[in-house]
Design a protein around this motif. Structure first.
Motif, PDB file in Angstrom:
ATOM      1  N   ASP A 106       0.847  -1.182   0.000  1.00 42.82           N
ATOM      2  CA  ASP A 106       0.000   0.000   0.000  1.00 42.82           C
ATOM      3  C   ASP A 106       0.887   1.239   0.000  1.00 42.82           C
ATOM      4  N   ALA A 107       0.767   2.073  -1.027  1.00 44.28           N
ATOM      5  CA  ALA A 107       1.624   3.252  -1.156  1.00 44.28           C
ATOM      6  C   ALA A 107       1.427   4.244  -0.019  1.00 44.28           C
ATOM      7  N   GLU A 108       0.243   4.273   0.574  1.00 40.10           N
ATOM      8  CA  GLU A 108       0.009   5.190   1.692  1.00 40.10           C
ATOM      9  C   GLU A 108       0.629   4.697   2.982  1.00 40.10           C
ATOM     10  N   ASN A 109       0.764   3.386   3.105  1.00 42.12           N
ATOM     11  CA  ASN A 109       1.261   2.794   4.350  1.00 42.12           C
ATOM     12  C   ASN A 109       2.324   1.731   4.065  1.00 42.12           C
ATOM     13  N   PRO A 110       3.454   2.116   3.483  1.00 41.97           N
ATOM     14  CA  PRO A 110       4.497   1.118   3.196  1.00 41.97           C
ATOM     15  C   PRO A 110       4.979   0.461   4.490  1.00 41.97           C
ATOM     16  N   HIS A 111       5.316  -0.803   4.394  1.00 43.18           N
ATOM     17  CA  HIS A 111       5.617  -1.585   5.597  1.00 43.18           C
ATOM     18  C   HIS A 111       7.085  -1.523   6.015  1.00 43.18           C
ATOM     19  N   PHE A 112       7.871  -0.656   5.422  1.00 42.15           N
ATOM     20  CA  PHE A 112       9.308  -0.625   5.687  1.00 42.15           C
ATOM     21  C   PHE A 112       9.633   0.185   6.940  1.00 42.15           C
ATOM     22  N   SER A 115      13.963   5.222   8.198  1.00 39.32           N
ATOM     23  CA  SER A 115      15.355   5.412   7.751  1.00 39.32           C
ATOM     24  C   SER A 115      15.850   4.248   6.892  1.00 39.32           C
ATOM     25  N   SER A 116      15.006   3.750   6.001  1.00 39.90           N
ATOM     26  CA  SER A 116      15.366   2.594   5.170  1.00 39.90           C
ATOM     27  C   SER A 116      15.867   2.968   3.778  1.00 39.90           C
ATOM     28  N   PHE A 117      15.536   4.183   3.296  1.00 41.84           N
ATOM     29  CA  PHE A 117      15.814   4.505   1.895  1.00 41.84           C
ATOM     30  C   PHE A 117      16.458   5.884   1.746  1.00 41.84           C
ATOM     31  N   ASP A 118      17.223   6.007   0.673  1.00 35.96           N
ATOM     32  CA  ASP A 118      17.785   7.311   0.295  1.00 35.96           C
ATOM     33  C   ASP A 118      16.787   8.130  -0.520  1.00 35.96           C
ATOM     34  N   ILE A 119      15.976   7.432  -1.306  1.00 32.78           N
ATOM     35  CA  ILE A 119      14.978   8.076  -2.163  1.00 32.78           C
ATOM     36  C   ILE A 119      13.656   7.318  -2.041  1.00 32.78           C
ATOM     37  N   VAL A 120      12.570   8.052  -1.813  1.00 34.99           N
ATOM     38  CA  VAL A 120      11.232   7.484  -1.988  1.00 34.99           C
ATOM     39  C   VAL A 120      10.622   8.225  -3.180  1.00 34.99           C
ATOM     40  N   PHE A 121      10.263   7.465  -4.191  1.00 33.81           N
ATOM     41  CA  PHE A 121       9.866   8.030  -5.489  1.00 33.81           C
ATOM     42  C   PHE A 121       8.440   7.632  -5.836  1.00 33.81           C
ATOM     43  N   SER A 122       7.712   8.570  -6.434  1.00 32.89           N
ATOM     44  CA  SER A 122       6.400   8.221  -6.984  1.00 32.89           C
ATOM     45  C   SER A 122       6.176   8.977  -8.283  1.00 32.89           C
ATOM     46  N   PRO A 132      -3.476  11.421   0.319  1.00 32.58           N
ATOM     47  CA  PRO A 132      -2.139  11.742  -0.184  1.00 32.58           C
ATOM     48  C   PRO A 132      -1.227  12.415   0.839  1.00 32.58           C
ATOM     49  N   LYS A 133      -1.778  13.267   1.682  1.00 28.41           N
ATOM     50  CA  LYS A 133      -0.956  13.933   2.698  1.00 28.41           C
ATOM     51  C   LYS A 133      -0.347  12.910   3.651  1.00 28.41           C
ATOM     52  N   LYS A 134      -1.148  11.967   4.083  1.00 30.95           N
ATOM     53  CA  LYS A 134      -0.680  10.900   4.965  1.00 30.95           C
ATOM     54  C   LYS A 134       0.417  10.091   4.287  1.00 30.95           C
ATOM     55  N   ALA A 135       0.249   9.830   2.994  1.00 28.41           N
ATOM     56  CA  ALA A 135       1.242   9.059   2.248  1.00 28.41           C
ATOM     57  C   ALA A 135       2.598   9.759   2.277  1.00 28.41           C
ATOM     58  N   VAL A 136       2.606  11.062   1.979  1.00 33.27           N
ATOM     59  CA  VAL A 136       3.874  11.798   1.917  1.00 33.27           C
ATOM     60  C   VAL A 136       4.540  11.844   3.283  1.00 33.27           C
ATOM     61  N   VAL A 137       3.754  11.992   4.340  1.00 31.00           N
ATOM     62  CA  VAL A 137       4.313  11.963   5.704  1.00 31.00           C
ATOM     63  C   VAL A 137       4.995  10.619   5.960  1.00 31.00           C
ATOM     64  N   ASN A 138       4.338   9.533   5.586  1.00 39.43           N
ATOM     65  CA  ASN A 138       4.924   8.201   5.801  1.00 39.43           C
ATOM     66  C   ASN A 138       6.164   7.983   4.943  1.00 39.43           C
ATOM     67  N   TRP A 139       6.179   8.527   3.738  1.00 37.59           N
ATOM     68  CA  TRP A 139       7.365   8.407   2.884  1.00 37.59           C
ATOM     69  C   TRP A 139       8.553   9.113   3.535  1.00 37.59           C
ATOM     70  N   GLU A 210       2.797  21.732  -0.219  1.00 32.51           N
ATOM     71  CA  GLU A 210       2.269  21.732   1.145  1.00 32.51           C
ATOM     72  C   GLU A 210       2.481  20.367   1.810  1.00 32.51           C
ATOM     73  N   TYR A 211       2.236  19.305   1.065  1.00 36.77           N
ATOM     74  CA  TYR A 211       2.405  17.964   1.628  1.00 36.77           C
ATOM     75  C   TYR A 211       3.859  17.723   2.042  1.00 36.77           C
ATOM     76  N   LEU A 212       4.787  18.124   1.187  1.00 31.03           N
ATOM     77  CA  LEU A 212       6.203  17.935   1.502  1.00 31.03           C
ATOM     78  C   LEU A 212       6.599  18.741   2.736  1.00 31.03           C
ATOM     79  N   SER A 213       6.115  19.971   2.825  1.00 35.08           N
ATOM     80  CA  SER A 213       6.414  20.806   3.996  1.00 35.08           C
ATOM     81  C   SER A 213       5.816  20.211   5.260  1.00 35.08           C
ATOM     82  N   SER A 214       4.578  19.726   5.161  1.00 33.08           N
ATOM     83  CA  SER A 214       3.907  19.125   6.319  1.00 33.08           C
ATOM     84  C   SER A 214       4.625  17.875   6.810  1.00 33.08           C
ATOM     85  N   ALA A 215       5.334  17.213   5.905  1.00 28.69           N
ATOM     86  CA  ALA A 215       6.093  16.009   6.262  1.00 28.69           C
ATOM     87  C   ALA A 215       7.449  16.363   6.877  1.00 28.69           C
TER      88      ALA A 215
END
Length: 255
Positions: A106-112, A115-122, A132-139, A210-215
């Motif tokens: 699930d892209a909104e709730n990845p199970h990793f 501090s697992s990745f250098d890049i999270v890409f979509s 979507p806001k929740k997704a970016v926070v989790n990324w 806004e989503y990136l800033s909120s994260a």
């Protein structure tokens, strides 16, 4: 996750399962030429020039860009909600002997872990997420220090009459002149499903900022994709070229 959210995501997964067989044939989805491939590489090198990064491709679809990242020397994991999309991605990776890991997720709730990745890409994903806001926070949580969330998205239907007319005209030209199904490679969401998605017509750039800033992400930057778009348009049916005048962008934020 509520029962309503589960139902929405099951509907989304089913739609992309249906689209999986023809997805890569659609300009803007599959890479259609060497010129486009080179343009994508050049664009990504401006965003993350380092080698050997650990990249998570959320909503990876058929793995088109996951495989490109691997070709560029990165360690890549791709997740998607559609099992048939992932099956296609795995077949492509096997055919080109690429070492990419594909998993259902699930892209909104990845199970990793954090501090697992250098890049999270979509790419072309935020529009189809109910949260979507929740997704970016989790990324952002999954990034290592100085890691980046990198998003490619756009707005193809802003709800105006002009936008609707342009899309309908493009579809008609594609059908009549080129004898191609304009819905080929698209999921075709119902009005009921679209009503559950805050960005069903595409995610506006200012909202994604806004989503990136909120994260908690900083040094937010926007990159030009004009060379990619130019290469894509060369392989598009005339009808699609008519439609492709919408906002399209790459934006990233650093942890």
């Amino acid at each position: 996750m509520s029962s309503s959210e589960i139902q929405i995501k099951e509907m989304v997964a089913h739609k992309w399962d249906l689209a999986s067989e023809t997805f890569d044939t659609h300009a803007g989805h599959g890479i259609q030429s060497k010129k486009e491939r080179d343009a994508w590489k050049y664009a990504f090198l401006k965003v993350f020039p380092e080698k050997g990064l650990k990249i998570l491709d959320v909503g990876c679809g058929t793995g088109e860009l996951s495989l490109l990242f691997a070709e560029m020397g990165h360690e890549v994991t791709g997740i998607d909600i559609s099992r048939k999309m992932l099956k296609t991605a795995e077949s492509k990776a096997e055919a080109c002997r690429a070492n990419v890991t594909f998993e259902e997720g699930d892209a909104e709730n990845p199970h990793f872990d954090a501090s697992s990745f250098d890049i999270v890409f979509s790419r072309h994903l935020l529009w189809t997420l109910p949260n979507p806001k929740k997704a970016v926070v989790n990324w952002g949580k999954m990034l290592r220090k100085d890691g980046k969330v990198v998003i490619i998205d756009g707005v193809w239907d802003n709800g105006t009459l002009a936008s609707r007319v342009r899309r309908n005209a493009g579809a008609l030209v594609t059908l009549l002149v080129e004898r191609k199904d304009p819905k080929k490679g698209h999921a075709g969401y119902s009005d009921e499903l679209k009503a559950q998605l805050p960005h069903a017509g595409g995610a506006p750039l200012e909202k994604v900022k806004e989503y990136l800033s909120s994260a908690g992400l900083e040094n937010i930057r926007i990159f030009d994709l004009k060379d990619v778009r130019k290469a894509q348009k060369e392989k598009m049916p005339l009808g699609e070229r008519i439609v492709r005048s919408h906002q399209y962008y790459l934006i990233c934020g650093r942890k």
